[in-house]
Design an enzyme around this catalytic site. Structure first.
Site, short mmCIF file in Angstrom:
data_model
loop_
_atom_site.label_atom_id
_atom_site.label_comp_id
_atom_site.label_asym_id
_atom_site.label_seq_id
_atom_site.Cartn_x
_atom_site.Cartn_y
_atom_site.Cartn_z
N LYS A 1 -1.91 -1.45 16.91
CA LYS A 1 -2.80 -0.68 16.04
C LYS A 1 -3.89 0.02 16.86
CE LYS A 1 -0.71 -1.13 12.20
NZ LYS A 1 -0.08 0.08 11.62
N ILE B 1 0.84 -1.20 0.00
CA ILE B 1 0.00 0.00 0.00
C ILE B 1 0.88 1.26 0.00
CG2 ILE B 1 -1.87 1.22 1.16
CD1 ILE B 1 -2.49 -1.43 2.64
N TYR C 1 0.30 -7.24 17.24
CA TYR C 1 -0.02 -6.34 16.13
C TYR C 1 -1.29 -5.54 16.40
CZ TYR C 1 -1.46 -4.83 11.46
OH TYR C 1 -1.88 -4.08 10.38
#
Length: 286
Positions: free
Chosen positions: A175, A15, A171
């Site tokens: 986030k 991305i 993870y």
């Protein structure tokens, strides 16, 4: 012509690279930051070629290393007096990892790369963001947080030193912390021209070749998942929208999905007391 300047971490693949191409095509000066210089230089040429724009630079930067971040900031400042857009795209999420790994600072790398690093990088570049006519900070979270509505940041043991480590758990915690940081930073900068917003990244096609140690079963599962995923280029369009759109000039402290729509995060993540607790913990690392 005074080009706008954008710094995007992890801009050498996925991305991040797609967003770098789109932003370069729009006429922005783009600086991609990545830790591997060889891969970075290869990506740099691809981005220049794909965007037909030569105002693209490479910044060697390891987001898990505070020394590397400080050094990279000095390099950035030697070339640019302002920063218009800062996109925190880089992330550590090695789906093959079974045990925690640690940075040169002795911090578990997922926590260091995905949360502590972005906070440090932003703090060191706040002055440059304030020199912009309208600076924008874009953090990146995950739609996967929706599967963990009761998740909390383990403020007593964010690195799972006492056990229970799983890379996915680390993870999603990092986030969640980034979403909370977004709300906190937006409040801190409310009297400036700098806005802060987060992106909720949905299922995006993964390049399985980046994970040669992935089991056959996992490769099959990711292959199936890819059929229901969007491309990196499609997801990058939201990065570009938040970075470029005039509509976003005064929007701050929000959370956006891949359709450029404002969405909500968990109840825990929005409570002021919880945000302050997470940021108190964060500052101890800096």
């Amino acid at each position: 012509m005074d080009h706008k300047v954008c710094l995007i971490t992890g801009g050498n693949s996925g991305i991040g690279k797609a967003a770098a191409i789109q932003l370069a095509q729009s006429g922005m000066k783009v600086m991609i930051a990545c830790r591997n210089e060889e891969r970075g230089r290869a990506a740099l040429q691809d981005i220049k070629s794909s965007s037909d724009h030569d105002q693209v630079e490479l910044l060697v930067l390891d987001m898990s290393s505070q020394a590397s971040i400080c050094q990279a900031v000095e390099m950035f400042k030697s070339k640019h007096s302002k920063l218009d857009v800062l996109i925190h795209n880089a992330a550590d999420f090695d789906i093959t990892r079974k045990t925690p790994e640690y940075s040169e600072d002795g911090i578990e790398t997922v926590w260091a790369t995905n949360h502590i690093g972005p906070v440090l990088l932003t703090s060191l570049l706040t002055h440059e963001l304030e020199q912009s006519e309208q600076g924008r900070v874009i953090t990146v979270a995950s739609q996967g947080l929706m599967l963990h509505p009761y998740l909390k940041v383990n403020v007593k043991d964010p690195e799972f030193k006492t056990g229970g480590y799983r890379v996915a758990k680390a993870y999603y915690q990092s986030k969640l912390a980034q979403v909370m940081y977004t709300y906190w930073l937006a409040e801190q900068l409310k009297d400036t021209r700098v806005t802060v917003n987060a992106v909720r990244v949905t299922n995006v096609k993964v390049d399985i070749s980046r994970y040669p140690d992935l089991s056959k079963v996992m490769k099959i599962l990711y292959s199936i998942k890819s059929r229901f995923s969007i491309s990196p280029e499609e997801m990058a369009e939201t990065y570009t929208y938040l970075a470029r759109s005039p509509e976003m000039k005064e929007v701050t402290g929000e959370y956006f999905n891949e359709k450029n729509k404002i969405v909500s995060s968990s109840r825990y993540s929005k409570k002021k007391r919880n945000i302050e607790e997470v940021m108190e913990l964060t500052m101890k690392y800096l």
